[in-house]
Design an enzyme around this catalytic site. Sequence first.
Site, PDB file in Angstrom:
ATOM      1  N   TYR A  33       0.756  -1.000  -0.081  1.00 51.92           N
ATOM      2  CA  TYR A  33       0.031  -0.190   0.160  1.00 51.92           C
ATOM      3  C   TYR A  33       0.886   1.285   0.057  1.00 51.92           C
ATOM      4  CZ  TYR A  33       1.014   0.924   4.886  1.00 51.92           C
ATOM      5  OH  TYR A  33       1.485   1.191   6.096  1.00 51.92           O
ATOM      6  N   LYS A 147       6.526  -2.053   1.959  1.00 49.71           N
ATOM      7  CA  LYS A 147       5.324  -1.316   2.381  1.00 49.71           C
ATOM      8  C   LYS A 147       4.120  -2.298   2.378  1.00 49.71           C
ATOM      9  CE  LYS A 147       3.390   3.135   3.177  1.00 49.71           C
ATOM     10  NZ  LYS A 147       3.433   3.266   4.526  1.00 49.71           N
ATOM     11  N   GLU A 180      12.584   2.100  13.865  1.00 51.91           N
ATOM     12  CA  GLU A 180      11.687   3.394  13.471  1.00 51.91           C
ATOM     13  C   GLU A 180      10.396   3.276  14.297  1.00 51.91           C
ATOM     14  OE1 GLU A 180      10.091   2.724   9.613  1.00 51.91           O
ATOM     15  OE2 GLU A 180      10.019   0.445   9.744  1.00 51.91           O
ATOM     16  N   LEU A 205      11.252   1.191   6.991  1.00 46.14           N
ATOM     17  CA  LEU A 205      10.482   1.626   5.503  1.00 46.14           C
ATOM     18  C   LEU A 205      11.238   2.814   5.407  1.00 46.14           C
ATOM     19  CD1 LEU A 205       7.998   1.298   3.678  1.00 46.14           C
ATOM     20  CD2 LEU A 205       7.032   3.054   5.013  1.00 46.14           C
TER      21      LEU A 205
HETATM   22  N1  PDD Z   1       3.155   5.242   7.566  1.00 45.54           N
HETATM   23  N2  PDD Z   1       7.555   3.672   8.894  1.00 45.54           N
HETATM   24  C1  PDD Z   1       6.738   3.097   8.702  1.00 45.54           C
HETATM   25  C2  PDD Z   1       6.566   1.659   9.504  1.00 45.54           C
HETATM   26  C3  PDD Z   1       5.519   3.451   8.349  1.00 45.54           C
HETATM   27  O1  PDD Z   1       4.393   2.696   8.354  1.00 45.54           O
HETATM   28  C4  PDD Z   1       5.281   4.763   7.584  1.00 45.54           C
HETATM   29  C5  PDD Z   1       4.400   5.381   7.008  1.00 45.54           C
HETATM   30  C6  PDD Z   1       6.468   5.511   7.819  1.00 45.54           C
HETATM   31  C7  PDD Z   1       6.932   6.794   7.069  1.00 45.54           C
HETATM   32  O2  PDD Z   1       7.107   6.867   5.765  1.00 45.54           O
HETATM   33  P1  PDD Z   1       6.276   7.996   4.890  1.00 45.54           P
HETATM   34  O3  PDD Z   1       7.259   9.442   5.209  1.00 45.54           O
HETATM   35  O4  PDD Z   1       6.473   7.785   3.591  1.00 45.54           O
HETATM   36  O5  PDD Z   1       4.837   8.267   5.172  1.00 45.54           O
HETATM   37  C8  PDD Z   1       7.616   4.842   8.370  1.00 45.54           C
HETATM   38  C9  PDD Z   1       1.870   5.492   6.789  1.00 45.54           C
HETATM   39  C10 PDD Z   1       1.524   7.119   6.788  1.00 45.54           C
HETATM   40  C11 PDD Z   1       0.820   4.552   7.296  1.00 45.54           C
HETATM   41  O6  PDD Z   1       0.749   3.300   7.230  1.00 45.54           O
HETATM   42  O7  PDD Z   1      -0.578   5.318   7.637  1.00 45.54           O
END
Ligand code: PDD
Length: 291
Positions: A33, A147, A180, A205
């Site tokens: 996703y 992801k 993270e 990620l």
């Molecule tokens: N989450 N790490 C994890 C495990 C994440 O699920 C996300 C993003 C990030 C940050 O990635 P980005 O800057 O590309 O949003 C890091 C999204 C927002 C979610 O699952 O809702």
Amino acid sequence: MSRVAYVNGRYVRHAEAAVHIEDRGYQFSDGIYEVTAIWKGRPVDLEGHWIRLERSLSELEIPMPMSAKALTVVARETVRRNLVRNGILYTQITRGVAPRNHLFPANTPPALVMTARSGLGPSAAVIEKGVKVIGLPDIRWGRRDIKTVSLLPNAIAKQRAHEQGAAETFLYTPDGVVTECSSSNAWMVTKEGVLVTRPLGHDILGGITRQRLILIAKEAGVPVEERPFTLEEAKAARELFLTSTTNFCLSVVQIDETVIGNGHPGGLTRELRAQYMEFLDKLEGPVWYDH
Ligand code: PDD
């Protein structure tokens, strides 16, 4: 206004949108996703999101259901039909529908769903105060750079945080090194004013916001080190924050019982957040929806 979802080639009422019970996303979490922010009607770093989406699919040997250009057409229409000016676009692709069998099915088209909704970012009060996080062991699989929709450990971690009055988790490996957060990337500012975040690899990620913030920081002349740091180091840091599509750059003022700095959002974090907001306000390209 009733919400609309894109499901495999059709725009349908959100309330009635459904996938088959043998969708592999449902049975095996066999899918990926993306969450993309929509700011003042424009998508934020869309190209980066599509690049990551294509990479996630390719790592799992799932074909792209359509080109990135075609995805953009669907995304724009989904945002427009849902009247989203500030909000999020959600894109999910699974290996498709097939009789339950662990083996990848042959000749099965991937399934594509897109939704969009209004509402983005924490409240002004949360931004002003910063958030608490808790430290938790990272029990996820070894390919966190993909992801996938397989978010059970992330959901459990977020729930544990919530139960302890915290907004997020700093996940750590058995040697105490931070990976993270459950849905964001973790950062610290050292006593010397160096910005530190874990390097890319299979353990985290590769956040699109992380990537953007590194650029912003470097342009502002802030020293950035991509290196692992421990939970103990984080607790002794001058400032902490997290980044994600939905939170942008959000200050962390407490880990477990340890208060960070003076307990208020740090100066560099505030500055970086301000610069990120400036970047959002200066986005270029077509406006998808402007009410
Ligand atoms: N989450 N790490 C994890 C495990 C994440 O699920 C996300 C993003 C990030 C940050 O990635 P980005 O800057 O590309 O949003 C890091 C999204 C927002 C979610 O699952 O809702």
